[in-house]
Design a protein around this motif. Structure first.
Motif, mmCIF file in Angstrom:
data_model
loop_
_atom_site.group_PDB
_atom_site.id
_atom_site.type_symbol
_atom_site.label_atom_id
_atom_site.label_comp_id
_atom_site.label_asym_id
_atom_site.label_seq_id
_atom_site.Cartn_x
_atom_site.Cartn_y
_atom_site.Cartn_z
ATOM 1 N N TYR A 19 50.980 37.338 43.498
ATOM 2 C CA TYR A 19 49.938 37.131 44.506
ATOM 3 C C TYR A 19 49.034 38.355 44.596
ATOM 4 O O TYR A 19 47.809 38.234 44.580
ATOM 5 N N ASN A 20 49.629 39.542 44.687
ATOM 6 C CA ASN A 20 48.830 40.762 44.809
ATOM 7 C C ASN A 20 48.031 41.057 43.543
ATOM 8 O O ASN A 20 46.909 41.541 43.611
ATOM 9 N N GLN A 21 48.595 40.769 42.383
ATOM 10 C CA GLN A 21 47.859 40.956 41.137
ATOM 11 C C GLN A 21 46.661 40.007 41.080
ATOM 12 O O GLN A 21 45.568 40.397 40.677
ATOM 13 N N ALA A 22 46.868 38.771 41.487
ATOM 14 C CA ALA A 22 45.783 37.797 41.499
ATOM 15 C C ALA A 22 44.693 38.215 42.481
ATOM 16 O O ALA A 22 43.499 38.129 42.180
ATOM 17 N N LYS A 23 45.099 38.696 43.644
ATOM 18 C CA LYS A 23 44.146 39.134 44.658
ATOM 19 C C LYS A 23 43.304 40.308 44.136
ATOM 20 O O LYS A 23 42.084 40.328 44.299
ATOM 21 N N ALA A 24 43.943 41.261 43.488
ATOM 22 C CA ALA A 24 43.226 42.413 42.934
ATOM 23 C C ALA A 24 42.284 41.974 41.816
ATOM 24 O O ALA A 24 41.148 42.448 41.733
ATOM 25 N N THR A 35 36.765 44.207 49.593
ATOM 26 C CA THR A 35 37.408 44.358 48.290
ATOM 27 C C THR A 35 37.191 45.736 47.682
ATOM 28 O O THR A 35 37.604 45.981 46.554
ATOM 29 N N HIS A 36 36.550 46.638 48.421
ATOM 30 C CA HIS A 36 36.241 47.965 47.882
ATOM 31 C C HIS A 36 37.483 48.737 47.451
ATOM 32 O O HIS A 36 37.411 49.574 46.577
ATOM 33 N N ILE A 37 38.635 48.441 48.042
ATOM 34 C CA ILE A 37 39.854 49.170 47.663
ATOM 35 C C ILE A 37 40.281 48.859 46.236
ATOM 36 O O ILE A 37 41.035 49.605 45.638
ATOM 37 N N TYR A 38 39.801 47.741 45.688
ATOM 38 C CA TYR A 38 40.162 47.366 44.324
ATOM 39 C C TYR A 38 39.089 47.781 43.315
ATOM 40 O O TYR A 38 39.259 47.604 42.123
ATOM 41 N N SER A 39 37.983 48.305 43.793
ATOM 42 C CA SER A 39 36.858 48.609 42.922
ATOM 43 C C SER A 39 37.135 49.833 42.059
ATOM 44 O O SER A 39 37.721 50.807 42.509
#
Length: 59
Positions: A19-24, A35-39
């Motif tokens: 789930y977390n991998q898909a979200k990222a 979503t800036h934390i994944y940028s």
């Protein structure tokens, strides 16, 4: 654990992204609010490029 629970866990481990991998992944590829934390964008490089572009326009 029952046999069914073991089978479900086994399928979950081999089914692909968590789930977390898909979200990222979705955040990195589609953008969106919060979503800036994944940028992985280098914001300073973008600022410099924008400043250079604006400087050229003002000439």
């Amino acid at each position: 654990m029952s046999m069914d629970e073991d089978e479900v866990l086994k399928q979950a481990r081999t089914s692909g992204l968590t789930y977390n991998q898909a979200k990222a992944y979705i955040a990195r590829t589609t953008g969106g609010k919060g979503t800036h934390i994944y940028s992985n964008t280098d914001t300073e490089a973008v600022r410099q490029k924008n400043a250079a572009s604006m400087s050229r326009k003002q000439r």
